[in-house]
Design an enzyme around this catalytic site. Structure first.
Site, PDB file in Angstrom:
ATOM      1  N   LEU A 147       0.822  -1.224   0.000  1.00 14.51           N
ATOM      2  CA  LEU A 147       0.000   0.000   0.000  1.00 14.51           C
ATOM      3  C   LEU A 147       0.852   1.269   0.000  1.00 14.51           C
ATOM      4  O   LEU A 147       0.337   2.358  -0.247  1.00 14.51           O
ATOM      5  CB  LEU A 147      -0.946   0.014   1.199  1.00 14.51           C
ATOM      6  CG  LEU A 147      -2.222  -0.808   1.061  1.00 14.51           C
ATOM      7  CD1 LEU A 147      -3.064  -0.699   2.332  1.00 14.51           C
ATOM      8  CD2 LEU A 147      -3.052  -0.376  -0.149  1.00 14.51           C
ATOM      9  N   ARG A 148       2.138   1.141   0.347  1.00 11.68           N
ATOM     10  CA  ARG A 148       3.097   2.265   0.280  1.00 11.68           C
ATOM     11  C   ARG A 148       2.823   3.390   1.262  1.00 11.68           C
ATOM     12  O   ARG A 148       3.417   4.459   1.147  1.00 11.68           O
ATOM     13  CB  ARG A 148       3.136   2.871  -1.135  1.00 11.68           C
ATOM     14  CG  ARG A 148       3.306   1.908  -2.261  1.00 11.68           C
ATOM     15  CD  ARG A 148       4.622   1.182  -2.172  1.00 11.68           C
ATOM     16  NE  ARG A 148       4.928   0.477  -3.399  1.00 11.68           N
ATOM     17  CZ  ARG A 148       5.726  -0.572  -3.452  1.00 11.68           C
ATOM     18  NH1 ARG A 148       6.286  -1.050  -2.358  1.00 11.68           N
ATOM     19  NH2 ARG A 148       5.997  -1.154  -4.592  1.00 11.68           N
TER      20      ARG A 148
ATOM     21  N   ASP B 293       9.452  -8.997   3.801  1.00 10.37           N
ATOM     22  CA  ASP B 293       9.246  -8.858   2.365  1.00 10.37           C
ATOM     23  C   ASP B 293      10.562  -8.997   1.610  1.00 10.37           C
ATOM     24  O   ASP B 293      11.296  -9.942   1.840  1.00 10.37           O
ATOM     25  CB  ASP B 293       8.513  -7.550   2.032  1.00 10.37           C
ATOM     26  CG  ASP B 293       7.958  -7.621   0.633  1.00 10.37           C
ATOM     27  OD1 ASP B 293       7.065  -8.453   0.416  1.00 10.37           O
ATOM     28  OD2 ASP B 293       8.441  -6.900  -0.266  1.00 10.37           O
TER      29      ASP B 293
ATOM     30  N   HIS C  22       4.532 -15.277  -3.262  1.00  7.31           N
ATOM     31  CA  HIS C  22       4.752 -15.277  -4.718  1.00  7.31           C
ATOM     32  C   HIS C  22       5.765 -16.320  -5.228  1.00  7.31           C
ATOM     33  O   HIS C  22       6.803 -16.001  -5.799  1.00  7.31           O
ATOM     34  CB  HIS C  22       5.133 -13.902  -5.237  1.00  7.31           C
ATOM     35  CG  HIS C  22       6.141 -13.143  -4.402  1.00  7.31           C
ATOM     36  ND1 HIS C  22       7.300 -13.689  -3.929  1.00  7.31           N
ATOM     37  CD2 HIS C  22       6.143 -11.851  -3.988  1.00  7.31           C
ATOM     38  CE1 HIS C  22       7.977 -12.764  -3.259  1.00  7.31           C
ATOM     39  NE2 HIS C  22       7.282 -11.641  -3.280  1.00  7.31           N
TER      40      HIS C  22
ATOM     41  N   ASP D  41       0.592  -9.452  -5.230  1.00  9.02           N
ATOM     42  CA  ASP D  41       1.838  -8.701  -5.019  1.00  9.02           C
ATOM     43  C   ASP D  41       1.735  -7.325  -5.677  1.00  9.02           C
ATOM     44  O   ASP D  41       2.695  -6.856  -6.314  1.00  9.02           O
ATOM     45  CB  ASP D  41       3.056  -9.474  -5.542  1.00  9.02           C
ATOM     46  CG  ASP D  41       4.373  -8.856  -5.057  1.00  9.02           C
ATOM     47  OD1 ASP D  41       4.356  -8.041  -4.130  1.00  9.02           O
ATOM     48  OD2 ASP D  41       5.429  -9.200  -5.628  1.00  9.02           O
TER      49      ASP D  41
HETATM   50  O1  DOR Z   1       8.708  -6.857  -7.355  1.00  6.95           O
HETATM   51  C1  DOR Z   1       8.556  -6.664  -6.176  1.00  6.95           C
HETATM   52  N1  DOR Z   1       8.243  -5.445  -5.680  1.00  6.95           N
HETATM   53  N2  DOR Z   1       8.715  -7.678  -5.355  1.00  6.95           N
HETATM   54  C2  DOR Z   1       8.704  -7.502  -4.043  1.00  6.95           C
HETATM   55  O2  DOR Z   1       8.777  -8.460  -3.357  1.00  6.95           O
HETATM   56  C3  DOR Z   1       8.635  -6.160  -3.457  1.00  6.95           C
HETATM   57  C4  DOR Z   1       7.868  -5.292  -4.317  1.00  6.95           C
HETATM   58  C5  DOR Z   1       7.925  -3.852  -3.937  1.00  6.95           C
HETATM   59  O3  DOR Z   1       7.853  -3.517  -2.747  1.00  6.95           O
HETATM   60  O4  DOR Z   1       8.001  -3.013  -4.832  1.00  6.95           O
END
Ligand code: DOR
Length: 440
Positions: free
Chosen positions: A64-65, A153, A233, A306
């Site tokens: 969600l950032r 993560d 994933h 993801d």
């Molecule tokens: O591609 C990805 N982006 N894989 C991840 O596990 C993290 C994610 C991200 O936070 O951008």
């Protein structure tokens, strides 16, 4: 207010239900399921005829950032994207700024969820402080604050002793550990899958054994500790084989797969460039086949997107420097319906199971994942015939980073209900005049 969904084909894999029945909703819960429930004036009707009515879809892997990276996504835009894509519940990763590694941060976040989110949001807490891989977080207080799982993560815990202790505590508290399986040394500096395409493009390739090593290690640790490891994933044939074998031995391992790892291969990077770059990378045809088989036979439990939004500036650079990840909330359902269900690779029932009861069980989400009486009235309505074209400009998500732009899909979520409230519905339904509980 009571709501009656009438005449729809109700599919609830948890109950082996696939039948035309009505659903009555009262006080935010499922009140009754029956053929021909009587209509009265106090009931709002949703015409379910021709549609598939499912328990609300659940995505266990969303970025969600927010807080800290809100130029990529916010709680509001991310959860609206979830609603628009048919998801009623999402679990979000802690790789924000700051990292969600203590109960105060989780509590603040959950207070904001109450006000800003369109769907249910379940936070995943960090395994280690600041996800730095040095010291474990306080799992107990994180659980008290509401986390449903733990994960560092993409900053994978490399230290096996730390993972051993994490899984021991996970067992005591009943909290799964969601693992991004990648050996940081083998994967260091890699850009796409290791193979011909990486060679041709002149970039460093990521070997599939990088995933297998962490999956194998964590399965061994789960076996020893009794903790629950959830493989995020999963992307390789070998990792799927390891999970299958572990399940046969009764080890507490579960796994999720993304729509993109089920549909695309490393060759697609040649077509879509940095929108085909993510971690783990797109693999080979052989891996895709193995992942499909693993989903069919239950080795892989659920489908997760993801969803990883990034700004255009972070993606529209050369492949080596581009950020990892693609958005998925608004394309996931249509992709799976079109490219897996419609092509008889998995059944509709298997797809719905992988989005409902299985993810609810894996993260222990109470009253979610099925349409049983007394459960929360979280409902996803699908139109299997709806033909549509992916247009990233129309996404609610701030992230437009998708390799699927312009894809013609068949099948879509057309109405999303969370706790008895319609949080999103497609244009066709709006014309039908349903008025209550629309986005406000
Ligand atoms: O591609 C990805 N982006 N894989 C991840 O596990 C993290 C994610 C991200 O936070 O951008």
């Amino acid at each position: 207010m009571k709501i009656l969904i009438k005449g729809g084909r109700v599919i609830d894999p948890a109950d082996n239900l696939d039948k035309i029945v009505d659903i009555l909703i009262e006080n935010r819960k499922i009140k009754a399921l029956d053929t021909d429930i009587a209509i009265n004036e106090n009931v709002e009707i949703i015409d379910g005829r021709g549609k598939v009515i499912c328990p609300g879809f659940i995505d266990l892997h969303v970025h969600l950032r927010d807080p800290g990276l809100t130029y990529k996504e916010t709680l509001a835009t991310g959860t609206l994207a979830a609603a628009g894509g048919g998801f009623t519940s999402i679990a979000c990763m802690p790789n924000t700024i700051p990292v969600l590694d203590n109960p105060e941060l989780i509590e603040n976040f959950m207070n904001r969820v109450q006000k800003e989110a369109y769907v249910n949001v379940y936070p995943i807490g960090a395994i280690t402080l600041e996800s730095e891989g040095r010291a474990l977080t306080d799992f107990y207080s994180l659980k008290e604050a509401g986390v449903v799982a733990l994960s560092d993560d993409g900053r994978v815990v490399q230290n096996a002793e730390l993972m051993y202790r994490a899984l021991l505590r996970s067992k005591d508290l009943g909290l799964p550990i969601s693992q991004h399986a990648e050996d940081m040394y083998l994967s260091s500096g890699t850009v796409i899958n290791d193979g011909d395409i990486a060679f041709r493009m002149g970039v460093k390739g990521d070997p599939d054994v990088s995933e297998s090593i962490i999956v194998a290690r964590d399965i061994l640790l789960a076996a020893r500790t009794g903790g629950h490891i959830h493989i995020g994933h999963i992307s390789t044939a070998e990792a799927a084989r390891l999970v299958r074998q572990a399940k046969e031995q009764g080890i507490r391992v579960t796994a999720e797969v993304t729509p993109h790892h089920l549909i695309l291969t490393e060759e697609d990077v040649l077509k879509v460039g940095s929108n085909g770059k993510m971690r783990p990378p797109l693999r080979t045809k052989k891996d895709v086949e193995a992942l499909r088989e693993a989903l069919r036979d239950g080795t892989i439990d659920c489908i997760a997107t993801d969803h990883a939004p990034h700004s255009l500036e972070e993606k529209e650079v050369n492949l080596t420097n581009a950020a990892n990840g693609i958005v998925g909330l608004e394309t996931g359902v249509g992709l799976v319906l079109t490219h897996l269900v419609d092509k008889d690779i998995i059944t509709l029932n298997e797809a719905i199971r992988a989005w409902t009861i299985r993810p609810a069980e894996i993260f222990g989400l109470k009253n979610k994942g099925r349409l049983a009486i007394g459960y929360d009235a979280d409902i996803t309505i699908l139109d299997l015939e709806k033909e549509w074209v992916v247009d990233s400009n129309q996404f609610y998500s701030k992230g437009k980073n998708t390799p699927f732009n312009g894809w013609q899909l068949k099948g879509k979520a057309v109405l999303t209900m969370v706790g008895g409230k319609i949080v999103w519905m497609g244009e066709d339904w709006k014309k039908g005049g349903i008025s209550d509980g629309i986005l406000n």
